[in-house]
Design a protein around this motif. Structure first.
Motif, short mmCIF file in Angstrom:
data_model
loop_
_atom_site.label_atom_id
_atom_site.label_comp_id
_atom_site.label_asym_id
_atom_site.label_seq_id
_atom_site.Cartn_x
_atom_site.Cartn_y
_atom_site.Cartn_z
N VAL A 157 1.01 -1.37 0.15
CA VAL A 157 -0.04 0.03 0.22
C VAL A 157 0.82 1.21 0.11
CG1 VAL A 157 -1.83 1.22 1.27
CG2 VAL A 157 -1.84 -1.26 1.24
N ASP A 158 1.83 1.14 0.82
CA ASP A 158 2.85 2.50 0.95
C ASP A 158 3.71 2.82 -0.53
OD1 ASP A 158 2.34 2.75 3.56
OD2 ASP A 158 4.05 1.67 4.16
N GLU A 159 3.78 1.58 -1.28
CA GLU A 159 4.55 1.81 -2.60
C GLU A 159 3.50 2.49 -3.57
OE1 GLU A 159 6.08 -2.01 -3.76
OE2 GLU A 159 7.47 -2.15 -2.04
N LEU A 160 2.13 1.84 -3.35
CA LEU A 160 1.13 2.24 -4.48
C LEU A 160 0.75 3.67 -4.10
CD1 LEU A 160 -1.21 -0.87 -4.26
CD2 LEU A 160 -0.09 0.23 -6.29
N TYR A 161 0.99 4.11 -2.71
CA TYR A 161 0.54 5.59 -2.54
C TYR A 161 1.72 6.39 -2.93
CZ TYR A 161 0.11 9.72 0.39
OH TYR A 161 0.12 10.99 1.11
N GLY A 162 2.81 6.03 -2.69
CA GLY A 162 3.94 6.81 -3.16
C GLY A 162 3.82 7.08 -4.96
N SER A 163 3.77 6.04 -5.63
CA SER A 163 3.43 6.08 -6.94
C SER A 163 2.40 6.92 -7.48
CB SER A 163 3.69 4.72 -7.58
OG SER A 163 2.41 3.93 -7.27
N THR A 164 1.34 6.80 -6.90
CA THR A 164 -0.02 7.47 -7.24
C THR A 164 0.15 8.95 -6.83
OG1 THR A 164 -1.17 5.42 -6.73
CG2 THR A 164 -2.37 7.47 -6.97
N GLN A 181 -9.49 18.56 -8.15
CA GLN A 181 -9.79 17.39 -8.31
C GLN A 181 -8.57 16.48 -7.81
OE1 GLN A 181 -10.51 13.81 -11.18
NE2 GLN A 181 -11.71 15.54 -11.69
N MET A 182 -7.45 16.86 -8.30
CA MET A 182 -6.26 15.98 -8.19
C MET A 182 -6.04 16.12 -6.64
SD MET A 182 -3.97 16.39 -11.64
CE MET A 182 -4.39 18.28 -12.00
N THR A 183 -6.22 17.25 -6.01
CA THR A 183 -6.21 17.43 -4.45
C THR A 183 -7.03 16.40 -3.84
OG1 THR A 183 -5.34 19.75 -4.88
CG2 THR A 183 -6.22 19.10 -2.56
N GLN A 184 -8.17 16.32 -4.12
CA GLN A 184 -9.40 15.45 -3.61
C GLN A 184 -8.53 14.21 -3.88
OE1 GLN A 184 -11.23 16.23 -1.31
NE2 GLN A 184 -10.88 18.49 -1.62
N LEU A 185 -8.37 13.65 -4.88
CA LEU A 185 -7.59 12.32 -5.22
C LEU A 185 -6.59 12.15 -4.38
CD1 LEU A 185 -8.00 12.20 -9.03
CD2 LEU A 185 -9.36 10.86 -7.51
N SER A 186 -5.59 13.00 -4.21
CA SER A 186 -4.56 12.71 -3.27
C SER A 186 -4.71 12.40 -1.82
CB SER A 186 -3.42 14.04 -3.28
OG SER A 186 -3.02 14.35 -4.67
N PHE A 187 -5.93 13.35 -1.37
CA PHE A 187 -6.47 13.21 -0.16
C PHE A 187 -6.82 11.59 0.00
CE2 PHE A 187 -7.62 17.84 0.85
CZ PHE A 187 -6.43 18.12 1.10
N ILE A 188 -7.70 11.06 -1.03
CA ILE A 188 -8.30 9.67 -0.66
C ILE A 188 -7.13 8.75 -0.92
CG2 ILE A 188 -9.55 8.06 -2.46
CD1 ILE A 188 -11.20 10.43 -3.43
N CYS A 189 -6.16 8.89 -1.63
CA CYS A 189 -4.99 8.12 -1.48
C CYS A 189 -4.33 7.93 -0.12
CB CYS A 189 -4.02 8.33 -2.55
SG CYS A 189 -4.28 8.13 -4.01
N ARG A 190 -4.34 9.19 0.54
CA ARG A 190 -4.03 9.33 2.00
C ARG A 190 -4.63 8.49 2.90
NH1 ARG A 190 0.31 9.20 5.25
NH2 ARG A 190 0.15 10.54 6.96
N TYR A 191 -5.98 8.77 2.59
CA TYR A 191 -7.02 8.05 3.56
C TYR A 191 -6.88 6.57 3.55
CZ TYR A 191 -9.10 12.70 3.61
OH TYR A 191 -9.38 13.93 3.57
N LEU A 192 -6.39 5.83 2.22
CA LEU A 192 -6.30 4.57 2.04
C LEU A 192 -5.11 4.14 2.76
CD1 LEU A 192 -7.83 3.98 -1.55
CD2 LEU A 192 -8.81 3.23 0.52
N GLU A 193 -4.07 5.00 2.53
CA GLU A 193 -2.67 4.64 3.08
C GLU A 193 -2.86 4.65 4.72
OE1 GLU A 193 1.24 5.32 4.90
OE2 GLU A 193 -0.35 6.88 4.57
#
Length: 219
Positions: A157-164, A181-193
């Motif tokens: 998950v950490d690797e996917l977060y970093g690459s995304t 929108q990309m800011t919100q997508l970044s937030f979503i990735c952070r929430y999953l991480e």
């Protein structure tokens, strides 16, 4: 019924409540990601509304655990089981909160066409939910082998977060009009991480339950 038998039934009840909370968190994550994929604002709102059920169950678990400690004065492994249940409930409740955060970001994105494929986000979600399911199995079985596997999966998950995040930063330069929108997508990735990190906390709690000492599985 002897006191010990009743206490064991109470411990089983506590574990059942914890597994129920885990299911609520898992469903909330599933619905929040589905809402994101389909731009389904109504589903995202439902995730937010349903969070009150997880909050209520979390409070119930804490109250029940404290009552068990007060009534039974448990020691050794039994006390660890109750303490671990409280800690795990806290981590699960935070995961449910992250599902709500994903739903809120989905609402902010609205019906906009996604500027980036959600494939990486879906991979992060799939691994995180698999981790959550495995961690709850490990808790029920007091299985440190499964708990260690959960911690190992967090690295993915950490690797996917970093690459995304790197991909989103590159897109910021090409499509500045889509930065919100990309800011919100970044937030979503952070929430999953962060959700995956909380599942790793659950794995560490299982090690404490079984081994009687703390282990840092993210080290």
């Amino acid at each position: 019924m002897v006191v010990r038998e009743q206490f064991q039934l109470d411990l089983n009840d506590l574990q059942a409540k914890l597994l129920e909370l885990g299911e609520l968190a898992s469903v909330a994550l599933k619905k929040s990601i589905e809402a994101l994929e389909t731009c389904n604002i109504e589903m995202a709102l439902k995730v937010i509304d349903d969070d009150s059920e997880a909050d209520a169950l979390y409070e119930e678990i804490n109250d029940f655990a404290i009552l068990l400690i007060a009534k039974q004065a448990p020691v050794a492994i039994d006390l660890r089981r109750i303490i671990v249940a409280i800690k795990i409930a806290t981590d699960i409740e935070r995961i449910a909160d992250f599902a709500v955060n994903i739903a809120k970001s989905t609402i902010r994105i609205g019906n906009e066409e996604h500027v980036q494929s959600l494939q990486q986000v879906k991979k992060m979600y799939n691994i995180t939910t698999e981790m959550l399911e495995l961690s709850l199995q490990a808790f029920g079985e007091e299985d440190v082998v499964k708990a260690k596997k959960v911690a190992d999966m967090d690295d993915e998950v950490d690797e996917l977060y970093g690459s995304t995040i790197r991909e989103l930063l590159e897109l910021n330069h090409s499509y500045p009009e889509n930065i919100p929108q990309m800011t919100q997508l970044s937030f979503i990735c952070r929430y999953l991480e962060r959700s995956a990190d909380h599942v790793t906390n659950i794995a560490e709690s299982i090690f404490y339950l079984v081994k009687g000492r703390h282990y840092d599985l993210n080290a």
